[in-house]
Design a protein around this motif. Structure first.
Motif, PDB file in Angstrom:
ATOM      1  N   ASN A 392      40.302  39.410  32.638  1.00 48.80           N
ATOM      2  CA  ASN A 392      41.872  38.883  33.309  1.00 48.80           C
ATOM      3  C   ASN A 392      41.507  38.553  34.829  1.00 48.80           C
ATOM      4  O   ASN A 392      42.682  38.723  35.541  1.00 48.80           O
ATOM      5  CB  ASN A 392      42.764  40.279  32.899  1.00 48.80           C
ATOM      6  N   VAL A 393      40.445  38.169  35.303  1.00 48.20           N
ATOM      7  CA  VAL A 393      40.316  37.669  36.667  1.00 48.20           C
ATOM      8  C   VAL A 393      39.852  36.312  36.562  1.00 48.20           C
ATOM      9  O   VAL A 393      38.988  35.908  36.050  1.00 48.20           O
ATOM     10  CB  VAL A 393      39.170  38.520  37.543  1.00 48.20           C
ATOM     11  N   TYR A 430      43.835  52.198  43.106  1.00 44.99           N
ATOM     12  CA  TYR A 430      44.424  51.694  44.140  1.00 44.99           C
ATOM     13  C   TYR A 430      44.821  49.978  44.032  1.00 44.99           C
ATOM     14  O   TYR A 430      46.079  49.847  43.906  1.00 44.99           O
ATOM     15  CB  TYR A 430      43.763  51.762  45.826  1.00 44.99           C
ATOM     16  N   PHE A 431      43.912  49.307  43.751  1.00 44.30           N
ATOM     17  CA  PHE A 431      44.211  47.702  43.515  1.00 44.30           C
ATOM     18  C   PHE A 431      45.217  47.717  42.112  1.00 44.30           C
ATOM     19  O   PHE A 431      46.045  46.677  41.964  1.00 44.30           O
ATOM     20  CB  PHE A 431      42.922  47.212  43.465  1.00 44.30           C
ATOM     21  N   HIS A 432      44.699  48.609  41.299  1.00 40.59           N
ATOM     22  CA  HIS A 432      45.730  48.492  39.843  1.00 40.59           C
ATOM     23  C   HIS A 432      47.056  48.815  40.293  1.00 40.59           C
ATOM     24  O   HIS A 432      48.042  48.173  39.825  1.00 40.59           O
ATOM     25  CB  HIS A 432      45.096  49.551  39.001  1.00 40.59           C
ATOM     26  N   ASP A 433      47.496  50.058  40.971  1.00 38.93           N
ATOM     27  CA  ASP A 433      48.741  50.369  41.334  1.00 38.93           C
ATOM     28  C   ASP A 433      49.322  49.321  42.180  1.00 38.93           C
ATOM     29  O   ASP A 433      50.546  49.255  42.259  1.00 38.93           O
ATOM     30  CB  ASP A 433      48.718  51.748  42.073  1.00 38.93           C
ATOM     31  N   ASN A 434      48.595  48.481  43.056  1.00 44.49           N
ATOM     32  CA  ASN A 434      49.164  47.605  43.927  1.00 44.49           C
ATOM     33  C   ASN A 434      49.321  46.123  42.955  1.00 44.49           C
ATOM     34  O   ASN A 434      49.642  45.221  43.887  1.00 44.49           O
ATOM     35  CB  ASN A 434      48.507  47.524  45.177  1.00 44.49           C
ATOM     36  N   GLY A 435      48.973  46.122  41.916  1.00 43.80           N
ATOM     37  CA  GLY A 435      49.413  44.719  40.963  1.00 43.80           C
ATOM     38  C   GLY A 435      48.253  43.968  41.376  1.00 43.80           C
ATOM     39  O   GLY A 435      48.478  42.636  41.243  1.00 43.80           O
ATOM     40  N   GLN A 436      47.058  44.231  41.959  1.00 41.77           N
ATOM     41  CA  GLN A 436      45.935  43.361  42.208  1.00 41.77           C
ATOM     42  C   GLN A 436      44.741  43.403  41.158  1.00 41.77           C
ATOM     43  O   GLN A 436      44.127  44.589  41.087  1.00 41.77           O
ATOM     44  CB  GLN A 436      45.414  43.443  43.518  1.00 41.77           C
ATOM     45  N   GLU A 454      45.569  34.295  45.186  1.00 36.93           N
ATOM     46  CA  GLU A 454      46.349  34.128  44.046  1.00 36.93           C
ATOM     47  C   GLU A 454      47.261  32.866  44.562  1.00 36.93           C
ATOM     48  O   GLU A 454      47.460  32.649  45.800  1.00 36.93           O
ATOM     49  CB  GLU A 454      47.256  35.232  43.709  1.00 36.93           C
ATOM     50  N   LYS A 455      47.831  32.220  43.741  1.00 31.80           N
ATOM     51  CA  LYS A 455      48.497  31.114  43.942  1.00 31.80           C
ATOM     52  C   LYS A 455      49.859  31.352  44.965  1.00 31.80           C
ATOM     53  O   LYS A 455      50.403  30.498  45.618  1.00 31.80           O
ATOM     54  CB  LYS A 455      48.915  30.163  42.608  1.00 31.80           C
ATOM     55  N   ASN A 456      50.333  32.646  44.346  1.00 26.63           N
ATOM     56  CA  ASN A 456      51.573  33.062  45.152  1.00 26.63           C
ATOM     57  C   ASN A 456      51.244  33.300  46.527  1.00 26.63           C
ATOM     58  O   ASN A 456      50.235  33.668  46.967  1.00 26.63           O
ATOM     59  CB  ASN A 456      52.198  34.351  44.545  1.00 26.63           C
ATOM     60  N   GLU A 457      52.371  33.289  47.499  1.00 25.92           N
ATOM     61  CA  GLU A 457      51.886  33.467  48.841  1.00 25.92           C
ATOM     62  C   GLU A 457      51.748  35.184  48.989  1.00 25.92           C
ATOM     63  O   GLU A 457      52.326  35.937  48.621  1.00 25.92           O
ATOM     64  CB  GLU A 457      53.244  33.094  49.592  1.00 25.92           C
ATOM     65  N   ARG A 458      50.620  35.427  49.537  1.00 26.02           N
ATOM     66  CA  ARG A 458      50.237  36.646  49.676  1.00 26.02           C
ATOM     67  C   ARG A 458      49.437  37.002  51.274  1.00 26.02           C
ATOM     68  O   ARG A 458      49.572  36.048  51.982  1.00 26.02           O
ATOM     69  CB  ARG A 458      49.109  37.036  48.858  1.00 26.02           C
ATOM     70  N   THR A 459      49.497  38.070  51.791  1.00 21.36           N
ATOM     71  CA  THR A 459      48.974  38.440  52.947  1.00 21.36           C
ATOM     72  C   THR A 459      47.530  37.947  53.010  1.00 21.36           C
ATOM     73  O   THR A 459      46.874  37.723  52.139  1.00 21.36           O
ATOM     74  CB  THR A 459      49.243  39.906  53.294  1.00 21.36           C
ATOM     75  N   SER A 460      46.840  38.002  54.265  1.00 20.57           N
ATOM     76  CA  SER A 460      45.554  37.747  54.448  1.00 20.57           C
ATOM     77  C   SER A 460      44.736  38.589  53.835  1.00 20.57           C
ATOM     78  O   SER A 460      45.120  39.881  53.686  1.00 20.57           O
ATOM     79  CB  SER A 460      45.241  37.291  55.923  1.00 20.57           C
ATOM     80  N   ILE A 461      43.490  38.385  53.661  1.00 21.30           N
ATOM     81  CA  ILE A 461      42.448  39.318  53.158  1.00 21.30           C
ATOM     82  C   ILE A 461      42.365  40.522  54.042  1.00 21.30           C
ATOM     83  O   ILE A 461      41.951  41.441  53.698  1.00 21.30           O
ATOM     84  CB  ILE A 461      41.107  38.472  52.861  1.00 21.30           C
ATOM     85  N   ILE A 465      42.595  44.323  53.201  1.00 24.81           N
ATOM     86  CA  ILE A 465      41.416  45.230  53.339  1.00 24.81           C
ATOM     87  C   ILE A 465      42.120  46.469  54.357  1.00 24.81           C
ATOM     88  O   ILE A 465      41.618  47.738  54.233  1.00 24.81           O
ATOM     89  CB  ILE A 465      40.166  44.608  53.986  1.00 24.81           C
ATOM     90  N   GLU A 466      42.652  46.246  55.193  1.00 22.47           N
ATOM     91  CA  GLU A 466      43.246  47.050  56.430  1.00 22.47           C
ATOM     92  C   GLU A 466      44.072  47.953  55.576  1.00 22.47           C
ATOM     93  O   GLU A 466      43.959  49.316  55.732  1.00 22.47           O
ATOM     94  CB  GLU A 466      44.100  46.592  57.510  1.00 22.47           C
ATOM     95  N   LYS A 467      44.810  47.629  54.602  1.00 21.50           N
ATOM     96  CA  LYS A 467      45.668  48.783  53.879  1.00 21.50           C
ATOM     97  C   LYS A 467      45.029  49.440  53.075  1.00 21.50           C
ATOM     98  O   LYS A 467      45.213  50.562  53.021  1.00 21.50           O
ATOM     99  CB  LYS A 467      46.779  47.691  53.017  1.00 21.50           C
ATOM    100  N   PHE A 468      43.847  48.771  52.468  1.00 20.10           N
ATOM    101  CA  PHE A 468      43.073  49.653  51.448  1.00 20.10           C
ATOM    102  C   PHE A 468      42.294  50.654  52.466  1.00 20.10           C
ATOM    103  O   PHE A 468      42.073  51.888  52.114  1.00 20.10           O
ATOM    104  CB  PHE A 468      42.043  48.787  50.635  1.00 20.10           C
ATOM    105  N   HIS A 469      42.106  50.258  53.747  1.00 22.69           N
ATOM    106  CA  HIS A 469      41.195  51.064  54.704  1.00 22.69           C
ATOM    107  C   HIS A 469      41.955  52.388  54.953  1.00 22.69           C
ATOM    108  O   HIS A 469      41.538  53.612  54.896  1.00 22.69           O
ATOM    109  CB  HIS A 469      40.835  50.485  55.924  1.00 22.69           C
ATOM    110  N   GLU A 470      43.442  52.212  55.367  1.00 25.31           N
ATOM    111  CA  GLU A 470      44.302  53.103  55.705  1.00 25.31           C
ATOM    112  C   GLU A 470      44.485  54.260  54.521  1.00 25.31           C
ATOM    113  O   GLU A 470      44.449  55.349  54.827  1.00 25.31           O
ATOM    114  CB  GLU A 470      45.614  52.479  56.098  1.00 25.31           C
TER     115      GLU A 470
END
Length: 625
Positions: A392-393, A430-436, A454-461, A465-470
């Protein structure tokens, strides 16, 4: 030799019903010991009290038949007591007050029993007691005086030789007077009989048997439904159908909920009421990476003005994943057995969640293995895209490769492996719960992430990664994490090259914990051309004898040079970073300049040397810790 005796004897003078039976006091001591053995120390008090009570009534009735006055009865009672052999002597005083009509207003009898057989035999057979033991004597006194006065009088032993006191002292008063003094430690006058207690015990056992039977049926039904693959909602419906108690199963954040026995409106109203109650009561929450939680203890009761909830956690592999609760409204309150049924409900929920967790993690691990094959270049582009459909990727979209390096406090190999597995599962969740929907796996001893755009507007990579790091820093505060992020990949067959970019960027993650390959500028371009031999040749030419990274002294000199150049020649900052004294740093810089034959403060010389050192770091030739 045989002996034959044949004889018949009878004492015609002895009465059939009221004849005396001669027994020694030690015989009653043996009886007392056997009673303790068979019915327990607590029960013999009531048994012997009522035994003495009946003897006292019998003697008082005989005395009344003789036409004795009340005063004569009071005096004769102790004498009859002595004749029975229960005591050898007595000190007795009794004050009685009457009203004008002759009715008894109060009775206050007191005295001392001399050589109570009960106290002596109890000490001999059972040792010193914690409380008075002359139960037969107080029963006899209570029964005799109650019969004499025609109303209930109760004796109470104050001190007792059997309890280690100097004498057996007692008091007799009317039951009414004892009640007015709020006495609760009176003799066992109104205690339940053994037969009644056995009947009550039998009823309780029967009730417990019924509860166990219902619980076993309930457990079997839930087990069958879980094995049949029923959903959490179906399980909740079955629990309500059987127990007729509304049930709610919620996640850690109390937002996602499955419920049965409540309408949607009722559930929302009760949920709001619970949230307001928790805020008002300032109940101690457990902080977690998923928000606020209730403490993970079993059978917690929360009561508000409109509801009462019995709550227990849903545990999966010792981790709280949610809460299961029964909801009570109106006059209905929890019963003791409800705790048992609630725990079975929570167990069923745990099994369902464990099954879902296992399926999810198995699928994610399969994706992780697929990612490892991509990064090692085992498949061509067409094969990767075809297989990617099963994950599904969409691997036809642009992507970034991120490598995560970690230093954990675990020392043993087993502990490090466990931490690596925990981090991998944490990344899955983490990524599953955040819909990624991404690919996560282990590769070359590090955590690897393939994140598509993704084609939809998203934040930068970098923000993602900063969110995941936190997130992982909060979850594993003792560990240190560093990230390297590749350039944007346009063709999935180039993933191995982008993995190398991510590793190069990771090598520069020193002061900054997250480094993008793009931020390396010209260094990235040089390394990306695979011109490694040319870079090493220039390094030999410019660094001379210092270019020996396997020599600890020379490696330390290269590190000093790199830090000095990165700080633009600022001695104070370099001194702080290297934990050197100013004189020590100056000596080391002078020595490096002599070896290189260069002026490190010359911008051109310094810039060229810094570029060379960065290239060596990118190639993995030089490590700066």
């Amino acid at each position: 030799m045989g002996i034959k005796v044949s004889e018949e004897s009878i004492n015609e003078e002895l009465a059939i019903n009221e004849r005396p039976i001669v027994l020694s006091s030690s015989s009653f001591g043996i009886l007392r010991k056997q009673l303790v053995r068979n019915i327990g120390m607590e029960r013999i008090g009531s048994f012997l009290f009522h035994f003495g009570w009946e003897m006292g009534i019998k003697d008082a009735e005989k005395a009344k038949d003789e036409g004795l006055s009340l005063e004569e009865l009071i005096k004769k009672g102790p004498l009859l007591h002595i004749e029975s052999g229960h005591i050898r002597g007595i000190v007795h005083d009794c004050d009685v007050k009457h009203d004008e009509s002759g009715n008894v207003l109060s009775v206050f009898g007191r005295g001392v029993w001399k050589d109570s057989y009960e106290a002596i035999e109890h000490k001999k057979m059972l040792g010193i007691s914690r409380k008075p033991v002359c139960h037969t004597l107080i029963g006899y006194s209570s029964g005799f005086m109650s019969t004499a006065f025609g109303e209930p009088l109760l004796a109470k032993e104050i001190t007792c030789i059997g309890a280690g006191d100097a004498e057996c002292r007692w008091i007799v008063r009317t039951e009414k007077e004892w009640a007015e003094e709020a006495q609760t430690d009176l003799p066992m006058y109104n205690e339940t009989s053994i037969v009644e207690e056995l009947e009550y015990t039998y009823d309780q056992l029967l009730e417990q048997k019924n509860i166990i039977t219902r619980l076993a049926d309930f457990q079997q039904k839930l087990t069958e439904e879980v094995l049949n693959g029923n959903t959490m909602q179906e399980i909740a419906d079955i629990v309500y159908e059987i127990g007729r108690i509304p049930v709610v199963i919620v996640g850690l954040d109390f937002r996602t909920a499955i419920y049965s026995g409540l309408s949607e409106r009722e559930h929302e109203e009760l949920k709001l009421d619970l949230e307001q109650h928790l805020e008002k009561q300032e109940m101690p929450y457990l902080k977690s990476d998923k928000g606020n939680q209730l403490p993970s203890i079993k059978n917690k009761v929360i009561k508000t003005a409109v509801q009462e909830r019995l709550i227990t956690p849903v545990l999966v592999q010792k981790e709280v994943l949610g809460y299961c609760s029964f909801v009570y409204r109106g006059d209905r309150e929890p019963h003791a057995e409800d705790y048992l049924f609630l725990n079975r409900c929570a167990n069923a929920a745990s099994i369902i969640l464990l099954n879902e967790k296992t399926k999810f993690e198995s699928f994610e691990r399969m994706k992780g293995n697929f990612l490892e094959h991509i990064l090692t270049g085992k498949f061509d582009a067409g094969e990767i895209i075809r297989r990617g459909q099963y994950t599904n990727v969409n691997l036809e979209e642009p992507y970034h490769i991120t490598v995560v390096n970690y230093e954990s406090p675990e020392t043993s190999l087993e502990e490090s492996f466990i931490f690596q597995e925990q981090l991998l599962e944490t990344a899955f969740r983490y990524f599953h719960d955040n819909g990624q929907n991404i690919l996560v796996g282990n590769h070359d001893g590090s955590l690897a992430l393939l994140i598509t755009e993704e084609k939809n507007e998203r934040t930068s990579i970098s923000v993602e990664i900063e969110k995941f790091h936190e997130f992982i820093k909060r979850k594993y505060p003792q560990a240190i994490f560093r990230f390297g992020i590749s350039n944007t990949g346009r063709a999935i067959e180039n993933a191995p090259n982008h993995w190398e970019e991510a590793k190069i960027a990771l090598r520069f993650a020193r002061k900054k914990e997250i480094v993008l390959f793009q931020s390396l500028g010209i260094i990235g371009v040089l390394i990306n051309t695979q011109n490694t031999e040319g870079i090493k040749m220039i390094a030999h030419q410019e660094l001379g004898a210092m270019y020996d990274t396997k020599d600890p002294k020379k490696a330390e000199q290269l590190k000093t040079l790199y830090i000095f150049l990165m700080n633009a020649g600022k001695l104070e900052q370099t001194m702080s970073d290297l934990a050197l004294s100013m004189s020590g740093l100056r000596h080391r810089i002078d020595k490096i300049e002599n070896i290189l034959g260069k002026n490190l403060r010359d911008p051109n010389e310094g810039y060229q040397l810094l570029m060379i050192l960065k290239c060596l770091i990118a190639l993995g030739e030089l490590t700066i810790e």
